[in-house]
Design a protein around this motif. Structure first.
Motif, PDB file in Angstrom:
ATOM      1  N   THR A 124       0.937  -1.194   0.052  1.00 28.01           N
ATOM      2  CA  THR A 124      -0.043  -0.186   0.041  1.00 28.01           C
ATOM      3  C   THR A 124       1.039   1.247  -0.070  1.00 28.01           C
ATOM      4  O   THR A 124       0.662   2.284  -0.694  1.00 28.01           O
ATOM      5  N   GLU A 125       1.795   1.315   0.858  1.00 28.39           N
ATOM      6  CA  GLU A 125       2.685   2.651   0.969  1.00 28.39           C
ATOM      7  C   GLU A 125       3.471   2.622  -0.410  1.00 28.39           C
ATOM      8  O   GLU A 125       3.658   3.735  -0.876  1.00 28.39           O
ATOM      9  N   ALA A 126       3.874   1.693  -1.014  1.00 30.26           N
ATOM     10  CA  ALA A 126       4.641   1.778  -2.436  1.00 30.26           C
ATOM     11  C   ALA A 126       3.880   2.361  -3.197  1.00 30.26           C
ATOM     12  O   ALA A 126       4.329   3.238  -4.258  1.00 30.26           O
ATOM     13  N   LEU A 127       2.592   1.928  -3.429  1.00 32.09           N
ATOM     14  CA  LEU A 127       1.419   2.525  -4.305  1.00 32.09           C
ATOM     15  C   LEU A 127       1.239   3.628  -4.158  1.00 32.09           C
ATOM     16  O   LEU A 127       0.932   4.666  -5.032  1.00 32.09           O
ATOM     17  N   GLN A 128       1.195   4.059  -2.832  1.00 29.93           N
ATOM     18  CA  GLN A 128       0.716   5.427  -2.565  1.00 29.93           C
ATOM     19  C   GLN A 128       2.067   6.492  -2.808  1.00 29.93           C
ATOM     20  O   GLN A 128       1.654   7.435  -3.189  1.00 29.93           O
ATOM     21  N   GLU A 129       2.982   6.015  -2.516  1.00 32.46           N
ATOM     22  CA  GLU A 129       4.298   6.580  -3.032  1.00 32.46           C
ATOM     23  C   GLU A 129       4.366   7.249  -4.337  1.00 32.46           C
ATOM     24  O   GLU A 129       4.581   8.166  -4.888  1.00 32.46           O
ATOM     25  N   LEU A 130       4.125   6.140  -5.318  1.00 32.07           N
ATOM     26  CA  LEU A 130       3.727   6.015  -6.767  1.00 32.07           C
ATOM     27  C   LEU A 130       3.071   7.386  -7.100  1.00 32.07           C
ATOM     28  O   LEU A 130       3.064   8.192  -7.793  1.00 32.07           O
ATOM     29  N   LEU A 131       1.759   7.104  -6.562  1.00 32.88           N
ATOM     30  CA  LEU A 131       0.893   8.094  -6.672  1.00 32.88           C
ATOM     31  C   LEU A 131       1.069   9.451  -6.368  1.00 32.88           C
ATOM     32  O   LEU A 131       0.854  10.556  -7.253  1.00 32.88           O
ATOM     33  N   ARG A 132       1.632   9.507  -5.112  1.00 38.12           N
ATOM     34  CA  ARG A 132       1.886  11.010  -4.811  1.00 38.12           C
ATOM     35  C   ARG A 132       2.987  11.621  -5.846  1.00 38.12           C
ATOM     36  O   ARG A 132       3.099  12.894  -5.849  1.00 38.12           O
ATOM     37  N   GLY A 133       3.946  10.781  -6.135  1.00 34.58           N
ATOM     38  CA  GLY A 133       5.174  11.170  -7.044  1.00 34.58           C
ATOM     39  C   GLY A 133       4.400  11.853  -8.480  1.00 34.58           C
ATOM     40  O   GLY A 133       5.270  12.593  -8.933  1.00 34.58           O
ATOM     41  N   ALA A 134       3.325  11.224  -8.666  1.00 37.53           N
ATOM     42  CA  ALA A 134       2.949  11.703 -10.043  1.00 37.53           C
ATOM     43  C   ALA A 134       1.717  12.781  -9.630  1.00 37.53           C
ATOM     44  O   ALA A 134       0.961  13.051 -10.607  1.00 37.53           O
ATOM     45  N   GLY A 135       1.583  13.027  -8.582  1.00 37.06           N
ATOM     46  CA  GLY A 135       0.455  14.059  -8.442  1.00 37.06           C
ATOM     47  C   GLY A 135      -0.776  13.556  -8.377  1.00 37.06           C
ATOM     48  O   GLY A 135      -1.944  14.275  -8.310  1.00 37.06           O
ATOM     49  N   ASN A 136      -1.094  12.212  -7.790  1.00 38.45           N
ATOM     50  CA  ASN A 136      -2.213  11.637  -7.742  1.00 38.45           C
ATOM     51  C   ASN A 136      -2.339  11.219  -6.113  1.00 38.45           C
ATOM     52  O   ASN A 136      -2.580  10.018  -5.976  1.00 38.45           O
ATOM     53  N   ASP A 137      -2.494  12.092  -5.343  1.00 38.88           N
ATOM     54  CA  ASP A 137      -2.703  11.697  -3.902  1.00 38.88           C
ATOM     55  C   ASP A 137      -3.892  10.883  -3.748  1.00 38.88           C
ATOM     56  O   ASP A 137      -4.977  11.308  -3.941  1.00 38.88           O
TER      57      ASP A 137
END
Lengths: 149, 139
Positions: B125-138
């Motif tokens: 979950t954390e890895a996917l959230q980090e991925l989305l945060r990095g792309a501006g998709n919080d």
């Protein structure tokens, strides 16, 4: 010939696998060498061929009851033969892949081959000693076998 | 060999489309089962890189989880193919290959993150959230 440090990589990989994937730590015993013949195999065996910097085979072998409980602990509801084959292959693949942290990129691993029953199909090189890492998990026992030139 | 599975219907309400690519059925099912990010909806699963490319061509995902060691087409080659088709796709590599060189190679080919197997549900979950945060998709 494997060194003690190299063997420790596989012991740590095994410990890490059960802690994270099976949600319950395993007791991983001291590795021992098979002096004569080939290591014993259980009902399901996942094998990884190693090439490149080192050559040989790594395999994980376990019983159906142990794999059933592992699948359940992982939240899997389909306790099928296919998923048990999948699991032994994935365990062998994961521990072998993790070993590249220490062995490096030239420690090349194959996709898993799975053997059910039939110990004569689980072959290790005749001229290389096999190390067996005993794994005790809940009331079950399994083995990781590492045989590298 | 399992076939690629494409789930019908495009996600509604701004949800991002997720494809899971791994040659292990139990890992594909684990990722799908443990996914705890509401903004992601699984639209396809694939058991190797070739299947993933075929499924992606039919319906491009926004986010992909990608194994590396797979038969027929490995994950690195698949990442290259997917990025060619959709440069802004977000790819999280989930692999047992724990050496730095492999992670760097995957990132150079266009992957956006790397999660090492074995992983806990929380790490996924954390890895996917980090991925989305990095792309501006919080989330």
């Amino acid at each position: 010939m494997m060194t003690k440090v190299e063997l420790e990589t596989f012991v740590e990989g095994t410990t890490n696998y059960f802690e994270k994937a099976a949600n319950q730590p395993a007791s991983v015993g001291s590795p021992y060498i098979v002096q004569d013949g080939h290591p014993a195999v259980q009902e399901f065996t996942g094998m990884i061929s190693i090439a490149g910097k080192r050559r040989g085979v790594v395999y994980f072998t376990a019983s159906r009851p142990m794999l059933t409980v592992m699948l359940m602990r992982m939240g899997e509801t389909e306790l099928t033969q296919d998923n048990m084959c999948d699991l032994v292959g994935e365990v062998a693949n994961t521990i072998s892949g993790n070993a590249r942290r220490d062995f490096g990129k030239d420690f090349m691993i194959s996709v898993p081959t799975v053997v059910t029953g039939e110990p004569d199909k689980v072959l290790t090189p005749d001229n290389v000693r096999s190390f067996v890492i005993p794994i005790n998990w809940r009331s079950h026992s399994a083995q990781l076998v590492v045989c590298l030139e | 060999m399992a076939l690629a599975s494409v789930k019908g219907g495009a996600p509604a309400n701004g949800r991002l489309k997720l494809m899971i690519c791994d040659d292990s059925n139990i890992i594909r099912r684990k990722i799908e089962r443990e996914l705890q990010i509401d903004r992601l909806q699984v639209i396809a699963t694939a058991a190797n890189g070739r299947q993933a490319v075929e499924a992606f061509r039919k319906e491009p995902a926004d986010v992909v989880t990608m194994d590396l060691t797979m038969p027929e087409m490995d994950g690195i080659e698949c990442v290259e193919n997917l990025v060619q088709m959709k440069p802004d796709v977000l790819i999280l590599v989930i692999s047992a290959l724990a050496d730095k060189a492999t992670a760097i190679e995957a990132l150079k080919k266009g992957a956006n993150g790397f999660l090492c197997k074995p992983f806990t549900d929380r790490q996924l979950t954390e890895a996917l959230q980090e991925l989305l945060r990095g792309a501006g998709n919080d989330d």
